[in-house]
Structures are given as C-alpha cells and as structure tokens.
Design an enzyme around this catalytic site. Structure first.
Site, PDB file in Angstrom:
ATOM      1  CD  GLN A   1      -1.664   2.400   1.098  1.00  0.00           C
ATOM      2  OE1 GLN A   1      -1.616   2.929  -0.035  1.00  0.00           O
ATOM      3  NE2 GLN A   1      -1.365   3.083   2.187  1.00  0.00           N
TER       4      GLN A   1
ATOM      5  CE1 TYR B   1      -5.040  -4.186   3.038  1.00  0.00           C
ATOM      6  CE2 TYR B   1      -4.053  -2.157   2.212  1.00  0.00           C
ATOM      7  CZ  TYR B   1      -4.465  -3.452   2.006  1.00  0.00           C
ATOM      8  OH  TYR B   1      -4.312  -4.028   0.770  1.00  0.00           O
TER       9      TYR B   1
ATOM     10  CB  SER C   1      10.120   4.744   0.688  1.00  0.00           C
ATOM     11  OG  SER C   1       9.668   6.065   0.534  1.00  0.00           O
TER      12      SER C   1
ATOM     13  CD  GLU D   1       7.289  10.175   2.128  1.00  0.00           C
ATOM     14  OE1 GLU D   1       6.566  10.370   3.113  1.00  0.00           O
ATOM     15  OE2 GLU D   1       7.710  11.097   1.422  1.00  0.00           O
TER      16      GLU D   1
ATOM     17  CE1 TYR E   1       4.759   3.193   1.202  1.00  0.00           C
ATOM     18  CE2 TYR E   1       6.079   5.150   1.618  1.00  0.00           C
ATOM     19  CZ  TYR E   1       5.843   3.999   0.886  1.00  0.00           C
ATOM     20  OH  TYR E   1       6.676   3.657  -0.153  1.00  0.00           O
TER      21      TYR E   1
HETATM   22  P1  NAP Z   1       2.331   1.322  -6.996  1.00  0.00           P
HETATM   23  O1  NAP Z   1       2.250   1.777  -8.410  1.00  0.00           O
HETATM   24  O2  NAP Z   1       1.362   1.823  -5.992  1.00  0.00           O
HETATM   25  O3  NAP Z   1       2.244  -0.286  -7.025  1.00  0.00           O
HETATM   26  C1  NAP Z   1       2.065  -1.024  -5.860  1.00  0.00           C
HETATM   27  C2  NAP Z   1       1.926  -2.489  -6.221  1.00  0.00           C
HETATM   28  O4  NAP Z   1       1.669  -3.232  -5.023  1.00  0.00           O
HETATM   29  C3  NAP Z   1       0.733  -2.776  -7.169  1.00  0.00           C
HETATM   30  O5  NAP Z   1       1.090  -3.819  -8.030  1.00  0.00           O
HETATM   31  C4  NAP Z   1      -0.325  -3.223  -6.197  1.00  0.00           C
HETATM   32  O6  NAP Z   1      -1.323  -4.050  -6.778  1.00  0.00           O
HETATM   33  C5  NAP Z   1       0.515  -4.033  -5.217  1.00  0.00           C
HETATM   34  N1  NAP Z   1      -0.154  -4.265  -3.949  1.00  0.00           N
HETATM   35  C6  NAP Z   1      -0.826  -3.379  -3.174  1.00  0.00           C
HETATM   36  N2  NAP Z   1      -1.331  -3.993  -2.090  1.00  0.00           N
HETATM   37  C7  NAP Z   1      -0.981  -5.292  -2.180  1.00  0.00           C
HETATM   38  C8  NAP Z   1      -1.231  -6.433  -1.395  1.00  0.00           C
HETATM   39  N3  NAP Z   1      -1.974  -6.371  -0.287  1.00  0.00           N
HETATM   40  N4  NAP Z   1      -0.708  -7.622  -1.788  1.00  0.00           N
HETATM   41  C9  NAP Z   1       0.005  -7.720  -2.949  1.00  0.00           C
HETATM   42  N5  NAP Z   1       0.273  -6.660  -3.736  1.00  0.00           N
HETATM   43  C10 NAP Z   1      -0.230  -5.477  -3.360  1.00  0.00           C
HETATM   44  O7  NAP Z   1       3.785   1.587  -6.414  1.00  0.00           O
HETATM   45  P2  NAP Z   1       5.159   1.887  -7.190  1.00  0.00           P
HETATM   46  O8  NAP Z   1       5.274   3.352  -7.342  1.00  0.00           O
HETATM   47  O9  NAP Z   1       5.290   0.988  -8.346  1.00  0.00           O
HETATM   48  O10 NAP Z   1       6.215   1.482  -6.067  1.00  0.00           O
HETATM   49  C11 NAP Z   1       6.702   0.143  -5.959  1.00  0.00           C
HETATM   50  C12 NAP Z   1       7.250  -0.078  -4.555  1.00  0.00           C
HETATM   51  O11 NAP Z   1       8.277   0.875  -4.296  1.00  0.00           O
HETATM   52  C13 NAP Z   1       6.234   0.105  -3.434  1.00  0.00           C
HETATM   53  O12 NAP Z   1       6.589  -0.788  -2.411  1.00  0.00           O
HETATM   54  C14 NAP Z   1       6.446   1.532  -2.976  1.00  0.00           C
HETATM   55  O13 NAP Z   1       6.044   1.676  -1.639  1.00  0.00           O
HETATM   56  C15 NAP Z   1       7.948   1.651  -3.149  1.00  0.00           C
HETATM   57  N6  NAP Z   1       8.477   2.986  -3.429  1.00  0.00           N
HETATM   58  C16 NAP Z   1       7.965   3.737  -4.444  1.00  0.00           C
HETATM   59  C17 NAP Z   1       8.542   4.966  -4.732  1.00  0.00           C
HETATM   60  C18 NAP Z   1       8.037   5.823  -5.871  1.00  0.00           C
HETATM   61  O14 NAP Z   1       8.367   7.011  -5.891  1.00  0.00           O
HETATM   62  N7  NAP Z   1       7.304   5.289  -6.823  1.00  0.00           N
HETATM   63  C19 NAP Z   1       9.646   5.419  -3.984  1.00  0.00           C
HETATM   64  C20 NAP Z   1      10.142   4.606  -2.972  1.00  0.00           C
HETATM   65  C21 NAP Z   1       9.566   3.381  -2.719  1.00  0.00           C
HETATM   66  P3  NAP Z   1      -2.636  -3.420  -7.511  1.00  0.00           P
HETATM   67  O15 NAP Z   1      -2.179  -3.019  -8.891  1.00  0.00           O
HETATM   68  O16 NAP Z   1      -3.599  -4.546  -7.492  1.00  0.00           O
HETATM   69  O17 NAP Z   1      -3.075  -2.240  -6.696  1.00  0.00           O
HETATM   70  O1  F7E Z   2       3.160  13.589  -2.725  1.00  0.00           O
HETATM   71  C1  F7E Z   2       2.175  17.013  -1.940  1.00  0.00           C
HETATM   72  C2  F7E Z   2       2.190  16.010  -0.805  1.00  0.00           C
HETATM   73  O2  F7E Z   2       1.692  11.593  -2.994  1.00  0.00           O
HETATM   74  C3  F7E Z   2       4.283  14.413  -2.964  1.00  0.00           C
HETATM   75  C4  F7E Z   2       5.050   7.419  -2.968  1.00  0.00           C
HETATM   76  O3  F7E Z   2       5.440   6.770  -4.158  1.00  0.00           O
HETATM   77  O4  F7E Z   2       7.000   8.805  -3.001  1.00  0.00           O
HETATM   78  C5  F7E Z   2       5.595   8.826  -2.961  1.00  0.00           C
HETATM   79  O5  F7E Z   2       5.139   9.481  -1.799  1.00  0.00           O
HETATM   80  C6  F7E Z   2       4.094  15.737  -2.255  1.00  0.00           C
HETATM   81  C7  F7E Z   2       3.652  15.608  -0.804  1.00  0.00           C
HETATM   82  O6  F7E Z   2       4.235  11.356  -3.126  1.00  0.00           O
HETATM   83  C8  F7E Z   2      -1.140  16.914  -3.369  1.00  0.00           C
HETATM   84  O7  F7E Z   2       1.740  16.610   0.392  1.00  0.00           O
HETATM   85  C9  F7E Z   2       0.240  18.434  -2.692  1.00  0.00           C
HETATM   86  O8  F7E Z   2       4.386  16.485  -0.021  1.00  0.00           O
HETATM   87  O9  F7E Z   2       3.056  12.412  -4.965  1.00  0.00           O
HETATM   88  P1  F7E Z   2       2.948  12.203  -3.521  1.00  0.00           P
HETATM   89  P2  F7E Z   2       4.919  11.064  -1.714  1.00  0.00           P
HETATM   90  O10 F7E Z   2       4.012  11.298  -0.581  1.00  0.00           O
HETATM   91  O11 F7E Z   2       6.215  11.779  -1.722  1.00  0.00           O
HETATM   92  C10 F7E Z   2       7.616   8.124  -1.909  1.00  0.00           C
HETATM   93  C11 F7E Z   2       9.102   8.147  -2.107  1.00  0.00           C
HETATM   94  C12 F7E Z   2       7.058   6.789  -1.667  1.00  0.00           C
HETATM   95  O12 F7E Z   2       7.751   5.896  -1.197  1.00  0.00           O
HETATM   96  C13 F7E Z   2       5.588   6.625  -1.789  1.00  0.00           C
HETATM   97  O13 F7E Z   2       5.243   5.260  -1.985  1.00  0.00           O
HETATM   98  O14 F7E Z   2       3.036  16.432  -2.907  1.00  0.00           O
HETATM   99  N1  F7E Z   2       0.851  17.218  -2.525  1.00  0.00           N
HETATM  100  N2  F7E Z   2      -0.981  18.269  -3.200  1.00  0.00           N
HETATM  101  C14 F7E Z   2       0.017  16.260  -2.945  1.00  0.00           C
HETATM  102  N3  F7E Z   2       0.152  14.919  -3.019  1.00  0.00           N
HETATM  103  C15 F7E Z   2      -0.879  14.212  -3.512  1.00  0.00           C
HETATM  104  N4  F7E Z   2      -0.756  12.861  -3.619  1.00  0.00           N
HETATM  105  N5  F7E Z   2      -2.044  14.811  -3.927  1.00  0.00           N
HETATM  106  C16 F7E Z   2      -2.225  16.164  -3.888  1.00  0.00           C
HETATM  107  O15 F7E Z   2      -3.276  16.669  -4.244  1.00  0.00           O
END
Ligand code: NAP
Ligand code: F7E
Length: 352
Positions: free
Chosen positions: A105, A117, A147, A149, A170
C-alpha cells in the site's frame, strides 16, 4: 488480455539456465518497468497479482501473452502480501533466483486513513516474504523496496548514513521492512538488499500521486474534461527521478558481489509549485487560474524536503540518473496529452 484465470495455473518449464525472478507488485508503476527490463534480459518473470473485481493488469498488458503459448516468459500468480502460507507455496513452485519485493500500500496520504492495513501489507508483508524464503530454504537474492519517506523530517541531503525519522504510517511500515531485511541478512546470511528510492515518476505513475495528478490535469483542462485542479501543500519539495532508470538500480543491486543498502536519487529537489510551473508552462497555461487548495489533501504530518545523495550507488553499482526534472515533466505531460489525442496539436501550437 487472454485467459487470465488460466494463467495462475500455467505449467512452467523449470529446466535450463534461464534465470527466474519473482516480482511482487508487478502490476504497479515500478513492477511493470521492472518486468520489462527483466524480460529484455532473458529472465522468466513470475509476478504476484491481487484478485480484483476488474482487471488491474493494464500496465503489463503488452508484456503478457497466452500462458499456454510456447515462449511465454511472464507468468502471473494470484496472491496477497497478507497471506504468508500462499507466498511459501508459490516460492516452492517457482523456485526463483531473484525476488523483487515491490508490493505495498504505497500511498502516504492513504496510510493515515488506513494505518493498520498499511502496517500489515507494507510492513508485515515483507516479514511474511522473508519467512517464506527462510522456510523454503531457496538460495535466492532479495530486493526490498525501501523509500525516501523513511527519512521524513531528517534534514537534507539524505544518504545511507542519515538516521530515519518517519512521518507517516507508510514511512513507519517501510522502516520496519528495512530493518527486518537487514536483520534477515545478518541472522541468516540472506543476500538481501534495501533500495532507498527517492520519488520516481513516469506516465505509468498512479493517478493520485501529485506529479501524475498534475500532468493529467493539464491534458484534461486542455481537452475540456476538467476545469479545476484541487491540491494540498504546494511547498513540499521532492527529489523526482524517472522510474525506468530507478528499476535498473534494483537489478544492479542484486547483481553485485555483496548485498547492501543503497540510496537511489537524482540529487536535485523541486517543489510541487515548480512542477506546476513547468507542466502548465509547457502548454502555455497559467496554473494559478486552475489550481485551488483543498485542505483534504494536506497530511497530518508532512515531509518538507527530500534530496538524496546517491554517491554510494554511483561508486559501487555505476548507477547514475539521466533524466532531468524538466525532461521528466515533459515526458509525463506529453504522454497525458497523447492519451486525450492532443499531443501533436498542442505542442505545435505552443512552438508556433
Ligand atoms: P504502486 O504503483 O502503488 O504499485 C504497488 C503495487 O503493489 C501494485 O502492483 C499493487 O497491486 C501491489 N499491492 C498493493 N497492495 C498489495 C497487497 N496487499 N498484496 C500484494 N500486492 C499489493 O507503487 P510503485 O510506485 O510501483 O512502487 C513500488 C514499490 O516501491 C512500493 O513498495 C512503494 O512503496 C515503493 N516505493 C515507491 C517509490 C516511488 O516514488 N514510486 C519510492 C520509494 C519506494 P494493484 O495493482 O492490485 O493495486
Ligand atoms: O506527494 C504534496 C504532498 O503523494 C508528494 C510514494 O510513491 O514517493 C511517494 O510518496 C508531495 C507531498 O508522493 C497533493 O503533500 C500536494 O508532499 O506524490 P505524492 P509522496 O508522498 O512523496 C515516496 C518516495 C514513496 O515511497 C511513496 O510510496 O506532494 N501534494 N498536493 C500532494 N500529493 C498528492 N498525492 N495529492 C495532492 O493533491
């Protein structure tokens, strides 16, 4: 997509020198790019997908073939990070050489609404997978999707030496996943790596993350589908990179001689406001006429500034980011314009 139901029971030929990878989160942004990368390197890829009431495989649609066809190298298996016994059964069946654990998630704002969750899936889910590896004794290499985060309120720049200060359920769940992965490496000799990835985006980014929300809004406003864009904190700063480059770093970590933990980042930071300037500016719009602040998008605790130092990854893995901020914004806006059939028309108009 053909015969998805049958795909989960597909007969798999385990003979031969082919490397097998098991990818959780294969339907997500990163999972889809990683599956593409691994297939291009000749891997057989096994992805975990959740059962959903409608198809959730849009991002991997083009990679997927009928599982009964000769030459198929992407296999999908139903499962969930909340079901540990199923993970162990699946590993026994697939016998992977490498596991990329991306399933989570992953939405920070949502984690405040669903903290339990998120802890279960994003935190304990990692433990379940590690236990499945321990139980099955498969000699596998393991990647854990950490991450930026986790750094939360820690002042920038952040590197592997920066102490974590998580600011959301998270981020707290990811800190657990990080340390339990380190613990299994140290306790059981598992080849396990944590990537500490800073934000990375693409046209496949989920539509509720801020970058994609903005690039989509630009296209929707131009095509008359949307008038206003409601956002939260515009002052937050992020180190935004390009997702296809970031999944390459995951693969590089598992090819290294030694397991380790690596920050992956661009080393540049920009505010949400700057992203708006750039995205709306590309099509000649003034975002101030379209954006309104809705406090529901504020987070109970915010992460103000993320800025990564990826020099360890550069020195040890040879990984360097290539796509700059402006190019990333352009790639995303152009893809969303294309989706509404306006790309050529709009870009021509702006350049004239
Ligand atoms: P994403 O697009 O939200 O994809 C998340 C994946 O996890 C989807 O395939 C989703 O399935 C699956 N998933 C969610 N809940 C699950 C569950 N209960 N059991 C099995 N699979 C589940 O995320 P992403 O951006 O590709 O990121 C991939 C990973 O890197 C995540 O762990 C995220 O937290 C981490 N991460 C992301 C970023 C970023 O900037 N993108 C940065 C740092 C770390 P569904 O398609 O069915 O929803
Ligand atoms: O928010 C601000 C919000 O949701 C970025 C995930 O992939 O990257 C992601 O997490 C910033 C935040 O990404 C809105 O408050 C303003 O400061 O795009 P975001 P995130 O929270 O940085 C990290 C590395 C992960 O690991 C996570 O899985 O943007 N913001 N207005 C907003 N953000 C959202 N979503 N929506 C708004 O309307």
């Amino acid at each position: 997509m053909s015969d998805r139901e049958g795909s989960t029971n597909a007969a798999v030929n385990f003979d031969g020198p082919t490397k097998r990878a098991f990818v959780t989160g294969v339907t997500g942004q990163d999972g889809s790019y990683l599956a593409e990368l691994l297939l291009s390197k000749g891997y057989e890829v096994h992805g975990l997908i959740r059962r959903s009431s409608s198809f959730n495989t849009e991002r991997i649609e083009t990679l997927y073939q009928d599982p009964h066809l000769e030459g198929t190298r992407l296999f999908l298996h139903y499962g969930d990070m909340s079901d540990g016994s199923m993970l162990a059964r699946l590993l026994t069946r697939v016998q992977p050489h490498e596991i990329y654990h991306l399933g989570a998630q992953s939405h920070v704002r949502v984690s405040f609404d669903m903290p339990e969750y998120t802890a279960d899936v994003t935190g304990i889910g990692t433990l379940r997978l590690l236990e499945a590896i321990r139980e099955t004794e498969i000699p596998v290499r393991f990647y854990q999707a950490g991450s930026s985060e986790m750094f939360g309120a820690a002042p920038p720049p952040q590197s592997e030496r920066t102490p974590f200060y998580p600011r959301s359920p998270y981020a707290a769940a990811k800190v657990y996943s990080h340390w339990i992965t380190v613990n299994y490496r140290e306790s059981y000799g598992l080849f396990a790596c944590n990537g500490i990835l800073f934000n990375h985006e693409s046209p496949r980014r989920g539509q509720t993350f801020v970058t994609r929300k903005i690039s989509r809004a630009v296209a929707n406003i131009l095509s008359g589908r949307q008038e206003k864009l409601y956002l939260g904190n515009l002052d937050a700063k992020r180190d935004w990179g390009y997702a296809p480059e970031f999944v390459e770093a995951m693969w590089l970590m598992l090819q290294h001689d030694e397991p380790g933990d690596y920050v992956i980042a661009t080393g540049e930071t920009h505010s949400v406001r700057e992203f708006l300037d750039e995205a709306f500016g590309l099509v000649g719009l003034d975002w101030q006429s379209h954006v309104e602040i809705d406090p529901k998008y504020y987070r109970p605790a915010e992460v103000d500034v993320l800025l990564g130092d990826a020099s360890k990854a550069r020195d040890a893995l040879g990984w360097v980011p290539k796509t700059k901020f402006k190019d990333l914004v352009r790639i995303m806006v152009e893809a969303d314009l294309e989706a509404v059939g306006l790309r050529d028309k709009v870009l021509q108009g702006v350049s004239n």
